[in-house]
Structure formats: structure tokens, C-alpha cells
Design an enzyme around this catalytic site. Structure first.
Site, PDB file in Angstrom:
ATOM      1  N   CYS A 429      69.235   0.654  21.593  1.00 56.06           N
ATOM      2  CA  CYS A 429      69.721  -0.652  22.629  1.00 56.06           C
ATOM      3  C   CYS A 429      69.629  -1.599  21.414  1.00 56.06           C
ATOM      4  CB  CYS A 429      68.600  -0.775  23.488  1.00 56.06           C
ATOM      5  SG  CYS A 429      67.007  -0.870  22.829  1.00 56.06           S
ATOM      6  N   ILE A 430      69.600  -2.990  22.134  1.00 56.57           N
ATOM      7  CA  ILE A 430      69.967  -4.234  21.082  1.00 56.57           C
ATOM      8  C   ILE A 430      68.689  -4.237  19.895  1.00 56.57           C
ATOM      9  CG2 ILE A 430      69.601  -6.556  21.213  1.00 56.57           C
ATOM     10  CD1 ILE A 430      70.815  -6.792  23.879  1.00 56.57           C
TER      11      ILE A 430
END
Length: 484
Positions: A429-430
């Protein structure tokens, strides 16, 4: 199951991003020529309407590709090919072959075989394609079949698996379709309450694309209601009961939801998105909200949260049911040829059987307030993972790695999780590297932390999350290379 749905929801964001522009193109084309439906004399309308419709009419294909790629362990293009292979087989076997094999069985509704180009089949195709890719992308075959080893085997396996799934689907699909039609017919006698129940299930069935079966009962002439044709027809076609006009009650209540309610819900999701994600989230939600308001195409907005936060989607279905039921009781009737957006609302003023369509504005404003308050409260109260509210902690965005040698960092992490043979899935994810492992006992957290990362989480038995920071994509790319 929740983990599967959230991963499916993330996968759908890719194809969903294609839908707002389709809705806008169709809406403008329909606005220019509301009677041509893409085949009239206005060339500009034909071009715009046809271009947008080409995307909307093939939504199931987009879902097959998006789900197959998004749910594959390394988002490789071969998984998309597998999803398309599955989709082709479903369309041919269920749409063309099944009627000739089981079409004469009396208890099966053969009309179902004309409704296989839907979201459910697209999602199912994508899931099958991704599962086959994840399982067989590294398959080693004997030397004389070496050409078909690895990723080249995925499409072959997918075809076989889809074929096996299609056999029971030949019997299950028409049964499901027929049950929906029967349910719709049973709701007719309940008046406004029945209209609300219909609206509730209309929304609930959108994720699988089966709402069309239910719509055919109320909007067309399957059970004698024919709501759309009667609304736009001559006054003598209008259906009345003792106290109110029945014609239009299966359409009117959708206008406040699509024009006001869902855009207000989108605003609540945007306001609750994390600060670092507001810009990206706002772009998606704004385009989807405009499509809903102008054209009544709600899928771009609904698919953005229905799998990420299924509980919120049920709330949306309940609110839609209330809107449709209340509007059925009130002295207001508006209808649509396409969907319950601004375009059809304006056209309703010229419909012979419209009743006070201007009331949609004050009703819609009330619905907007209700949607915003309810969405805001439910999302915040239950910490729902709507767009922009992923699990990553805001503090992780300021993390810096001990070094920028991504290959070494990835190598140390790989050693810490037991080597490539212990890794079954790689995603990010980020800020986090998200891994699935075969044997959790082979994971050495101290070894992983020696790479200079800021933390290791174990959210599930076979799940490992390595907190890396905003440079996680570079580490993930190197990690995937080492796993091959």
C-alpha cells in the site's frame, strides 16, 4: 471473508475509474438528443452516446480484467489474460450453448441466458483468472511441454476451471434469475412499501449485476406494471389505486438518491479521508458524484465503497428504500428513460404523466443532509475503510529508510520471512509491504528489522506487514524480482 472483500474492493478501483467518463459522455449525448438513444439524426449525440455506451455496456469485461489483475499476487498482465479467457467462456457457454442444452427444461427460466453479460460474471471471471494465476504461474512442466510452463500455463488452466464452473451454472443461473422475477411480482401488491422493498434489493443486487432481472418486473411488462412505458405514454395508460397514482412510484424515489444523496455521501467520504489521500480520493469521488448527479449512473460511486465497506453499502440500500417508499406516498412523480439523473429529471417536466417534478429539489436536499450525516457518522463510528481510509497510520508517511539501497533492503526482508519459497503473496500500500507466508514460524522479525525498516506487524496467522514508509514501492519492486 472481510479481507477477501477488501482486496476485491481495491481491485475494482481500476475498472471503476473508467466509468465516470462513460457516464458523462452518455449523459451529454442523451441530453442533446433524448429520443435518438445513439441512433438519431444528431451526429454529435450519436458519437458521444455511443462512445460512453461502449464502456458501460462492457462493464463486465472491465471487471474481469481489473479483478484478475488486482487479486493476482504480483499484478502481472498474464492474470488479465486469464480473466478475459474465463469471461469469453462464460459468455459463450451460458449465453449460447446452455439454451440448446438445458433450455427446454420447464423449471428453468431460459430468459436468464440472455442476461449473462453482467458484473457478477465479470467479477467471477476475474477471481477465477487471479486464482489460477496465483496457483500456476510458476508451474514446471516436462521438457517436451516446456513452452507451456510458468505463466503460459495459466490461460490453459483457467479455461479448464471455468468450464467446470459453467456446468453447474447452466442450472443455477436461470434458477437465480427466475427467483428474482418471482420476488418482484410478489412485491406488486404491497404498494409504496413494496416499492421500497424493491429499491432495497435493487441496490443490493448491483454488485452482482442481477438488479436488471428485478428491474424488468417493475419497469417493463414482465408482470403488467410497465412503469417506464406507462409514465411516458398517454394518460389512459396510467395505473391508479384508490388514493394515488401508481405509475411512476418505481422510478421517482431514485432521483433524490442519485442526484443528491450519493453525492452527499461522497462528500462525507472525502471529508473523512486521510489528509495525505484527500487529493487522490477527491478526484475519484468528484468524478463519480458528477456522473451520479448528471446522468444517474451510480456504479462508479457505489463500487468505490461497496466492497471496502459492505456495511455502509447496506445502509445506502436502506436509505434508498426509504426514499422510494416516501416518494411513492407524496404527490410527486418523475420518470426516466435512462436513469434518475439531472437530464431525465429535466425531461420529466414534459412527460404527460409527471406530477410536481419540481418537488424532487426540496426532497433531494433533505435526502442529501440525511445521507451526509448518516455516512459521516457510520464511517467514523465503525472506522470503515472507505476510499482514502486505508489501514496505514499517518505517522508512517514521515518514515525514512535507513538507506536507499532497495535491493539490499528487499534481500534482508526476504531472508527474514523465510526466503522466496515461504512467500505466497506480495502486495503493498502507501507505506507497507504486505506479505502472505506459508509457514509463520519461519519469519524472523529481528532479521527483518535489521534492514532498517520501522516495524513489523502480524495482523493474521500467515500475514506479515513490514512498515517501510513512502518508498515502499521501490522495495516492493526489488522484493518481487528476488522472489522470481
Amino acid at each position: 471473508m472481510m479481507k477477501f472483500l477488501q482486496r476485491l474492493g481495491k481491485s475494482l478501483m481500476l475498472p471503476v475509474a473508467c466509468l465516470p467518463v462513460a457516464g458523462i459522455l452518455v449523459g451529454i449525448g442523451y441530453w442533446i438528443d433524448p429520443t435518438g438513444w445513439g441512433a438519431g439524426s444528431n451526429i454529435i449525440s450519436n458519437i458521444l452516446y455511443s462512445a460512453g455506451s461502449s464502456i458501460i455496456d462492457n462493464m463486465s469485461v472491465l471487471f474481469a480484467i481489473g479483478v484478475a489483475v488486482g487479486m493476482s499476487k504480483d499484478q502481472e498482465g498474464t492474470s488479465a489474460l486469464a480473466g478475459i479467457v474465463a469471461w469469453f467462456i462464460f459468455q459463450t457457454l451460458l449465453g449460447k450453448v446452455a439454451p440448446t442444452i438445458v433450455g427446454d427444461i420447464s423449471w428453468l427460466d431460459s430468459a436468464a441466458f440472455t442476461k449473462v453479460n453482467n458484473q457478477f460474471i465479470g467479477i467471477l471471471s476475474g477471481v477465477i483468472g487471479a486464482m489460477c494465476y496465483n496457483r500456476f504461474c510458476k508451474t514446471q512442466l516436462p521438457e517436451f511441454l516446456g513452452f507451456f510452463s510458468g505463466r503460459r500455463s495459466v490461460a490453459i488452466v483457467t479455461a479448464g476451471v471455468t468450464l467446470l464452473v459453467c456446468i453447474p451454472m447452466m442450472f443455477l443461473w436461470p434458477f437465480i434469475y427466475g427467483a428474482l422475477v418471482s420476488f418482484g411480482e410478489a412485491m406488486i401488491s404491497l404498494g409504496p412499501i413494496g416499492a421500497g422493498i424493491y429499491a432495497f434489493f435493487n441496490r443490493l443486487l448491483i454488485p452482482v449485476g442481477l438488479h436488471h432481472a428485478l428491474n424488468s418486473v417493475f419497469w417493463f411488462d414482465v408482470a403488467g406494471i410497465n412503469d417506464i412505458a406507462n409514465f411516458w405514454g398517454s394518460p389512459e395508460n396510467v395505473i391508479w389505486n384508490d388514493t394515488f397514482q401508481v405509475t411512476g412510484i418505481y422510478q421517482t424515489g431514485f432521483f433524490p438518491v442519485m442526484m443528491f444523496g450519493l453525492p452527499a455521501g461522497a462528500l462525507a467520504m472525502y471529508m473523512l479521508a486521510k489528509k495525505d489521500k484527500k487529493k487522490a480520493t477527491g478526484g475519484i469521488l468528484l468524478a463519480a458524484a458528477l456522473a451520479s448527479f448528471v446522468t444517474g449512473i451510480t456504479e462508479p460511486l457505489e463500487f468505490s465503497f461497496m466492497f471496502l465497506a459492505p456495511g455502509l453499502y447496506v445502509v445506502h440500500a436502506l436509505l434508498t428504500a426509504v426514499s422510494v417508499a416516501v416518494c411513492a406516498v407524496l404527490p410527486v412523480r418523475a420518470g426516466f428513460n435512462f436513469s434518475a439523473g439531472l437530464v431525465d429529471w429535466l425531461l420529466s417536466f414534459n412527460a404527460p404523466n409527471a406530477v410536481n417534478p419540481w418537488l424532487i429539489i426540496p426532497i433531494g436536499l433533505v435526502v442529501a443532509v440525511i445521507y451526509f450525516v448518516v455516512f459521516y457518522f457510520v464511517i467514523k463510528k465503525f472506522n470503515l475503510k472507505t476510499p482514502g481510509r486505508e489501514d496505514d497510520q499517518d505517522a508512517e508517511l514521515t518514515i525514512e529508510l535507513a538507506s536507499n539501497n532497495y535491493t539490499d533492503i528487499a534481500r534482508i526482508i526476504l531472508e527474514g520471512v523465510g526466503g522466496p519459497e515461504n512467500v505466497t503473496s506480495v502486495d503493498n500500500c502507501i507505506t507497507r509491504l504486505r506479505l502472505e507466508v506459508k509457514d509463520r514460524l519461519n519469519v524472523d522479525e529481528k532479521k527483518i528489522k535489521s534492514a532498517g525498516v520501522k516495524g513489523v506487524l502480524r495482523p493474521a496467522k500467515n500475514s506479515v506487514q513490514v512498515i517501510i514508509g513512502p518508498k515502499v514501492q521501490f522495495v516492493a519492486d526489488e522484493f518481487k524480482k528476488l522472489c522470481k
